[in-house]
Design an enzyme around this catalytic site. Sequence first.
Site, mmCIF file in Angstrom:
data_model
loop_
_atom_site.group_PDB
_atom_site.id
_atom_site.type_symbol
_atom_site.label_atom_id
_atom_site.label_comp_id
_atom_site.label_asym_id
_atom_site.label_seq_id
_atom_site.Cartn_x
_atom_site.Cartn_y
_atom_site.Cartn_z
ATOM 1 N N ASN A 8 5.883 69.823 13.500
ATOM 2 C CA ASN A 8 6.991 70.672 13.179
ATOM 3 C C ASN A 8 6.874 71.895 14.378
ATOM 4 O O ASN A 8 5.930 72.751 14.207
ATOM 5 C CB ASN A 8 6.985 71.443 12.012
ATOM 6 C CG ASN A 8 7.982 72.573 11.463
ATOM 7 O OD1 ASN A 8 8.623 72.535 12.383
ATOM 8 N ND2 ASN A 8 7.703 73.050 10.500
ATOM 9 N N PHE A 9 7.548 71.753 15.306
ATOM 10 C CA PHE A 9 7.216 72.958 16.240
ATOM 11 C C PHE A 9 7.861 74.406 15.678
ATOM 12 O O PHE A 9 7.555 75.314 16.551
ATOM 13 C CB PHE A 9 8.293 72.600 17.626
ATOM 14 C CG PHE A 9 7.584 71.396 18.291
ATOM 15 C CD1 PHE A 9 6.779 70.628 17.963
ATOM 16 C CD2 PHE A 9 8.595 70.793 19.179
ATOM 17 C CE1 PHE A 9 5.997 69.764 18.691
ATOM 18 C CE2 PHE A 9 8.311 69.956 19.995
ATOM 19 C CZ PHE A 9 6.904 69.285 19.768
ATOM 20 N N LYS A 10 8.365 74.477 14.578
ATOM 21 C CA LYS A 10 9.040 75.727 14.254
ATOM 22 C C LYS A 10 9.944 76.357 15.515
ATOM 23 O O LYS A 10 10.685 75.661 15.991
ATOM 24 C CB LYS A 10 7.890 76.542 13.850
ATOM 25 C CG LYS A 10 7.210 75.936 12.598
ATOM 26 C CD LYS A 10 6.145 76.651 12.081
ATOM 27 C CE LYS A 10 5.272 75.919 10.984
ATOM 28 N NZ LYS A 10 4.279 76.800 10.333
ATOM 29 N N HIS A 90 11.404 74.141 3.583
ATOM 30 C CA HIS A 90 10.284 74.520 4.227
ATOM 31 C C HIS A 90 10.013 75.935 3.607
ATOM 32 O O HIS A 90 10.974 76.660 3.386
ATOM 33 C CB HIS A 90 10.113 74.620 5.873
ATOM 34 C CG HIS A 90 8.747 74.995 6.246
ATOM 35 N ND1 HIS A 90 8.202 76.153 6.293
ATOM 36 C CD2 HIS A 90 7.826 73.906 6.901
ATOM 37 C CE1 HIS A 90 7.029 76.046 6.971
ATOM 38 N NE2 HIS A 90 6.784 74.714 7.138
ATOM 39 N N GLU A 159 2.632 71.562 0.834
ATOM 40 C CA GLU A 159 2.141 72.650 1.781
ATOM 41 C C GLU A 159 1.773 73.804 1.103
ATOM 42 O O GLU A 159 2.807 74.785 0.886
ATOM 43 C CB GLU A 159 3.111 73.012 3.083
ATOM 44 C CG GLU A 159 3.417 71.691 4.099
ATOM 45 C CD GLU A 159 4.181 72.580 5.288
ATOM 46 O OE1 GLU A 159 3.515 72.398 6.455
ATOM 47 O OE2 GLU A 159 5.094 72.897 5.118
ATOM 48 N N GLY A 165 -0.284 78.391 8.653
ATOM 49 C CA GLY A 165 -0.652 79.288 9.892
ATOM 50 C C GLY A 165 -1.885 80.142 9.672
ATOM 51 O O GLY A 165 -1.878 81.158 10.070
ATOM 52 N N SER A 197 -2.329 74.232 8.020
ATOM 53 C CA SER A 197 -3.660 74.561 8.823
ATOM 54 C C SER A 197 -4.277 73.345 8.997
ATOM 55 O O SER A 197 -5.394 73.324 9.325
ATOM 56 C CB SER A 197 -4.522 75.625 8.260
ATOM 57 O OG SER A 197 -4.094 76.946 8.234
#
Length: 234
Positions: A8-10, A90, A159, A165, A197
């Site tokens: 997931n590149f966000k 998300h 998650e 993060g 993470s």
Amino acid sequence: MTKIAMANFKSAMPIFKSHAYLEELEKTLKPQHFDRVFVFPDFLGLLPNSFLHFTLGAQNAYPKDCGAFTGEITSQHLEELKINTLLIGHSERRLLLKESPSFLKEKFDFFKSKNFKIVYCIGEELTTREKGFKAVKEFLNEQLENIDLNYPNLVVAYEPIWAIGTKKSASLEDIYLTHGFLKQILNQKTPLLYGGSVNAQNAKEILGIDSVDGLLIGSASLELENFKTIISFL
């Protein structure tokens, strides 16, 4: 169950770097990993989906075919790009963009009707985790109660919000216990991923847990060589 890896590149990947990354991944992915890798760029980072060796997905879409929805991406846009895989739920969209359970259900039901593969994200905040495992189970159960858990194109990604993060993944014991609980709720054919993470240093250990069917990876996937290292553990 075959283990999978999702990137997931966000909103962290430059547009043209994203395009080059996708093309390089297609060229260099090893045959044993074909169809086990998914990549979710932001919308401008997407390309028309001609990739044969991995699945290209979208991070978000509005639950309509098209229309007066300024700034939104709709199913028609994705279908034109030949993309039929989507992240829903998300935590960053739940928290920052105030996506409610009712709206997430609307999204899920709409894209289910389009037969999209849906990667549905769930996870608790630290305050819930600190109340104990019973509170975590109740919270996650509530997050899942509005969607069809028998939808055959469903993937669930756990998650924990406090691990996203933060460079602090959940402990192996926490993952083992939480995934064990979720496996009791989900259809036995539904893949259950861990995210939060994940990096090249901890991915192999996490994948070693039987109830972890794959990984949803954020910042550690932004450099292709890092992502390929994680893929090698599948």
